[in-house]
Design a protein around this motif. Sequence first.
Motif, PDB file in Angstrom:
ATOM      1  N   TYR A 237      12.417  36.430 -22.258  1.00 30.26           N
ATOM      2  CA  TYR A 237      11.712  36.324 -20.986  1.00 30.26           C
ATOM      3  C   TYR A 237      10.560  37.320 -20.945  1.00 30.26           C
ATOM      4  CZ  TYR A 237      15.306  33.323 -18.978  1.00 30.26           C
ATOM      5  OH  TYR A 237      16.146  32.273 -18.721  1.00 30.26           O
ATOM      6  N   LYS A 238       9.574  37.038 -20.107  1.00 32.48           N
ATOM      7  CA  LYS A 238       8.495  38.004 -19.893  1.00 32.48           C
ATOM      8  C   LYS A 238       8.439  38.349 -18.406  1.00 32.48           C
ATOM      9  CE  LYS A 238       4.411  35.118 -18.947  1.00 32.48           C
ATOM     10  NZ  LYS A 238       3.019  34.829 -19.348  1.00 32.48           N
ATOM     11  N   VAL A 239       7.987  39.556 -18.128  1.00 31.26           N
ATOM     12  CA  VAL A 239       7.851  39.988 -16.741  1.00 31.26           C
ATOM     13  C   VAL A 239       6.780  39.148 -16.053  1.00 31.26           C
ATOM     14  CG1 VAL A 239       7.122  41.894 -15.266  1.00 31.26           C
ATOM     15  CG2 VAL A 239       8.611  42.329 -17.233  1.00 31.26           C
ATOM     16  N   ALA A 240       7.079  38.649 -14.882  1.00 32.46           N
ATOM     17  CA  ALA A 240       6.094  37.884 -14.118  1.00 32.46           C
ATOM     18  C   ALA A 240       4.878  38.757 -13.818  1.00 32.46           C
ATOM     19  CB  ALA A 240       6.713  37.373 -12.828  1.00 32.46           C
ATOM     20  N   GLU A 241       3.696  38.203 -14.014  1.00 32.31           N
ATOM     21  CA  GLU A 241       2.464  38.968 -13.796  1.00 32.31           C
ATOM     22  C   GLU A 241       2.343  39.451 -12.353  1.00 32.31           C
ATOM     23  OE1 GLU A 241      -0.882  36.707 -15.075  1.00 32.31           O
ATOM     24  OE2 GLU A 241       0.009  36.189 -17.014  1.00 32.31           O
ATOM     25  N   ASP A 242       2.846  38.649 -11.410  1.00 27.57           N
ATOM     26  CA  ASP A 242       2.738  38.999  -9.994  1.00 27.57           C
ATOM     27  C   ASP A 242       4.119  38.862  -9.343  1.00 27.57           C
ATOM     28  OD1 ASP A 242       2.160  39.368  -7.340  1.00 27.57           O
ATOM     29  OD2 ASP A 242       0.514  37.924  -7.268  1.00 27.57           O
ATOM     30  N   PRO A 243       4.724  39.976  -8.897  1.00 27.69           N
ATOM     31  CA  PRO A 243       6.051  39.872  -8.262  1.00 27.69           C
ATOM     32  C   PRO A 243       6.028  39.049  -6.983  1.00 27.69           C
ATOM     33  CG  PRO A 243       5.129  42.076  -7.958  1.00 27.69           C
ATOM     34  CD  PRO A 243       4.241  41.372  -8.927  1.00 27.69           C
ATOM     35  N   ASN A 244       4.840  38.868  -6.388  1.00 24.96           N
ATOM     36  CA  ASN A 244       4.740  38.106  -5.155  1.00 24.96           C
ATOM     37  C   ASN A 244       4.813  36.596  -5.374  1.00 24.96           C
ATOM     38  OD1 ASN A 244       4.476  40.355  -3.366  1.00 24.96           O
ATOM     39  ND2 ASN A 244       2.369  40.613  -4.083  1.00 24.96           N
ATOM     40  N   TRP A 245       4.875  36.152  -6.617  1.00 20.78           N
ATOM     41  CA  TRP A 245       5.195  34.744  -6.873  1.00 20.78           C
ATOM     42  C   TRP A 245       6.592  34.423  -6.345  1.00 20.78           C
ATOM     43  CZ3 TRP A 245       3.445  34.653 -12.714  1.00 20.78           C
ATOM     44  CH2 TRP A 245       2.038  34.711 -12.772  1.00 20.78           C
ATOM     45  N   LEU A 246       7.434  35.436  -6.282  1.00 21.90           N
ATOM     46  CA  LEU A 246       8.756  35.298  -5.672  1.00 21.90           C
ATOM     47  C   LEU A 246       8.676  35.911  -4.272  1.00 21.90           C
ATOM     48  CD1 LEU A 246      11.783  34.695  -5.663  1.00 21.90           C
ATOM     49  CD2 LEU A 246      12.150  36.876  -6.833  1.00 21.90           C
ATOM     50  N   LYS A 247       8.860  35.093  -3.272  1.00 24.76           N
ATOM     51  CA  LYS A 247       8.673  35.534  -1.895  1.00 24.76           C
ATOM     52  C   LYS A 247      10.032  35.618  -1.189  1.00 24.76           C
ATOM     53  CE  LYS A 247       4.160  33.256  -1.823  1.00 24.76           C
ATOM     54  NZ  LYS A 247       3.425  34.491  -2.091  1.00 24.76           N
ATOM     55  N   ILE A 248      10.180  36.667  -0.387  1.00 24.91           N
ATOM     56  CA  ILE A 248      11.397  36.890   0.382  1.00 24.91           C
ATOM     57  C   ILE A 248      11.181  36.354   1.788  1.00 24.91           C
ATOM     58  CG2 ILE A 248      13.140  38.566   1.056  1.00 24.91           C
ATOM     59  CD1 ILE A 248      12.566  38.459  -1.982  1.00 24.91           C
ATOM     60  N   GLY A 249      12.097  35.513   2.272  1.00 26.18           N
ATOM     61  CA  GLY A 249      11.932  34.921   3.601  1.00 26.18           C
ATOM     62  C   GLY A 249      11.918  35.955   4.707  1.00 26.18           C
ATOM     63  N   LYS A 250      12.787  36.984   4.616  1.00 28.96           N
ATOM     64  CA  LYS A 250      12.853  38.060   5.610  1.00 28.96           C
ATOM     65  C   LYS A 250      12.981  39.367   4.848  1.00 28.96           C
ATOM     66  CE  LYS A 250      15.295  35.109   8.926  1.00 28.96           C
ATOM     67  NZ  LYS A 250      16.552  34.931   9.705  1.00 28.96           N
ATOM     68  N   GLU A 251      11.925  40.162   4.813  1.00 30.31           N
ATOM     69  CA  GLU A 251      11.947  41.393   4.027  1.00 30.31           C
ATOM     70  C   GLU A 251      12.688  42.531   4.708  1.00 30.31           C
ATOM     71  OE1 GLU A 251       8.041  42.444   2.746  1.00 30.31           O
ATOM     72  OE2 GLU A 251       8.036  40.914   1.162  1.00 30.31           O
ATOM     73  N   ILE A 283      14.986  44.086  -5.193  1.00 32.32           N
ATOM     74  CA  ILE A 283      15.756  45.267  -4.790  1.00 32.32           C
ATOM     75  C   ILE A 283      16.034  45.180  -3.291  1.00 32.32           C
ATOM     76  CG2 ILE A 283      15.764  47.769  -4.515  1.00 32.32           C
ATOM     77  CD1 ILE A 283      14.176  48.038  -7.026  1.00 32.32           C
ATOM     78  N   THR A 284      17.303  45.252  -2.944  1.00 33.81           N
ATOM     79  CA  THR A 284      17.725  45.284  -1.542  1.00 33.81           C
ATOM     80  C   THR A 284      18.254  46.673  -1.245  1.00 33.81           C
ATOM     81  OG1 THR A 284      18.345  42.932  -1.610  1.00 33.81           O
ATOM     82  CG2 THR A 284      19.235  44.264   0.195  1.00 33.81           C
ATOM     83  N   GLU A 285      17.581  47.378  -0.360  1.00 34.34           N
ATOM     84  CA  GLU A 285      18.046  48.703   0.049  1.00 34.34           C
ATOM     85  C   GLU A 285      18.755  48.572   1.391  1.00 34.34           C
ATOM     86  OE1 GLU A 285      16.594  53.351   0.343  1.00 34.34           O
ATOM     87  OE2 GLU A 285      15.118  51.769  -0.063  1.00 34.34           O
ATOM     88  N   ALA A 286      20.046  48.877   1.383  1.00 32.08           N
ATOM     89  CA  ALA A 286      20.866  48.748   2.581  1.00 32.08           C
ATOM     90  C   ALA A 286      21.192  50.140   3.122  1.00 32.08           C
ATOM     91  CB  ALA A 286      22.150  47.990   2.258  1.00 32.08           C
ATOM     92  N   THR A 287      20.905  50.356   4.404  1.00 34.09           N
ATOM     93  CA  THR A 287      21.069  51.671   5.027  1.00 34.09           C
ATOM     94  C   THR A 287      21.912  51.554   6.292  1.00 34.09           C
ATOM     95  OG1 THR A 287      18.878  52.311   4.217  1.00 34.09           O
ATOM     96  CG2 THR A 287      19.851  53.675   5.935  1.00 34.09           C
ATOM     97  N   SER A 288      22.935  52.416   6.395  1.00 37.31           N
ATOM     98  CA  SER A 288      23.739  52.505   7.608  1.00 37.31           C
ATOM     99  C   SER A 288      24.035  53.970   7.891  1.00 37.31           C
ATOM    100  CB  SER A 288      25.052  51.718   7.456  1.00 37.31           C
ATOM    101  OG  SER A 288      25.943  52.404   6.590  1.00 37.31           O
ATOM    102  N   GLU A 289      24.815  54.223   8.905  1.00 40.16           N
ATOM    103  CA  GLU A 289      25.145  55.605   9.252  1.00 40.16           C
ATOM    104  C   GLU A 289      25.989  56.281   8.177  1.00 40.16           C
ATOM    105  OE1 GLU A 289      26.726  56.203  13.158  1.00 40.16           O
ATOM    106  OE2 GLU A 289      25.513  54.599  14.021  1.00 40.16           O
ATOM    107  N   ILE A 290      26.708  55.494   7.388  1.00 40.52           N
ATOM    108  CA  ILE A 290      27.621  56.094   6.413  1.00 40.52           C
ATOM    109  C   ILE A 290      27.209  55.888   4.963  1.00 40.52           C
ATOM    110  CG2 ILE A 290      29.622  55.931   7.941  1.00 40.52           C
ATOM    111  CD1 ILE A 290      30.518  53.498   6.279  1.00 40.52           C
ATOM    112  N   ARG A 291      26.196  55.070   4.683  1.00 39.74           N
ATOM    113  CA  ARG A 291      25.895  54.818   3.279  1.00 39.74           C
ATOM    114  C   ARG A 291      24.493  54.253   3.094  1.00 39.74           C
ATOM    115  NH1 ARG A 291      29.926  53.597   0.003  1.00 39.74           N
ATOM    116  NH2 ARG A 291      30.977  55.006   1.429  1.00 39.74           N
ATOM    117  N   ASN A 292      23.815  54.672   2.032  1.00 43.39           N
ATOM    118  CA  ASN A 292      22.588  54.039   1.572  1.00 43.39           C
ATOM    119  C   ASN A 292      22.825  53.562   0.140  1.00 43.39           C
ATOM    120  OD1 ASN A 292      21.529  54.990   3.949  1.00 43.39           O
ATOM    121  ND2 ASN A 292      20.166  56.492   3.029  1.00 43.39           N
ATOM    122  N   VAL A 293      22.617  52.272  -0.121  1.00 44.68           N
ATOM    123  CA  VAL A 293      22.863  51.720  -1.451  1.00 44.68           C
ATOM    124  C   VAL A 293      21.728  50.775  -1.813  1.00 44.68           C
ATOM    125  CG1 VAL A 293      24.476  50.466  -2.922  1.00 44.68           C
ATOM    126  CG2 VAL A 293      25.357  51.842  -1.051  1.00 44.68           C
TER     127      VAL A 293
END
Length: 305
Positions: A237-251, A283-293
Amino acid sequence: MKKNIIIQVIAILFSFSTFVYSAGISSPCGTMYLGNLKIGQSYSLQQSLGYPFNVTYSGRSMADMKITVVVPSTTTSDGFEPIPSDTWIKVVKDQFSLEPGQVAETDVIITIPNDEALMGRKFLVKISPASGAPKAGGPGLAFGVGLMCRLQLEIGAKPPTPEEIRQIKKQQLGGTVSVLVSPERIFLVDVPVGRKVNLKKEYQEALKIVNSTDFKLKTNIKSVDVIKSGMFAPTDYKVAEDPNWLKIGKESISLKKNSIIDIPLYLEIPESQKGEKLYFVIITEATSEIRNVKYYTKVYVDVAK
């Protein structure tokens, strides 16, 4: 008469990516991150990330594997200090005897000392699975191989409250995964070019986030620049030239306690990429009062010719 020469070589491969490999073994756990960890508390990596630390062995015959904890020698450019002691980290099962194709799975327990001087600091430790030379004899060279997987730990700026301690203990005793982002990998074949493709409608693929905690969860989701993030594409595989070719419905989205949500994903690949095999990372960064992952979803796209 041919001599059977066996040379033990440990080939260390260092990577910032979520997937690392060396000849004979590979792991999706190249980089792992846990944040807002509280002093005086212990954490299960498997419960925190939603999957065990795992390594796949692909040698030609049976081999032994050992998983060790390695303390780095220097602070990273992004401020992660070497972990003060390897006693913070316990690999629950650290030795395996593996057949070709077998997967070694184990949990890792992280224990943060009850020391207020640690609050607000960031630490790095490396977890190194390494196989010995294959057990089957034969002419030629036989190699042992190894990996270096990074575990980033960020300590919360405040000591734990009684409620936070209760929630941490509840997770430990219940054996539950408090937050889960799935899938870890998405494979797409014959993706058309020149138009916006809804992955849910056309491939039954979406990003699912489960918040089984009693706290509100905030998430930030991005299709990242793989190279700038220090990662690389897997073989073929090769890295996609533009990461925005993959779009997130709700960022950016907030989840109520004990809730589930599906995040739509879209691909819009230009016609110039016909027949290519493209690699994306979410990458999904999840943040709450008790944990960041941070959770990593790898997307493998075979573009239609």
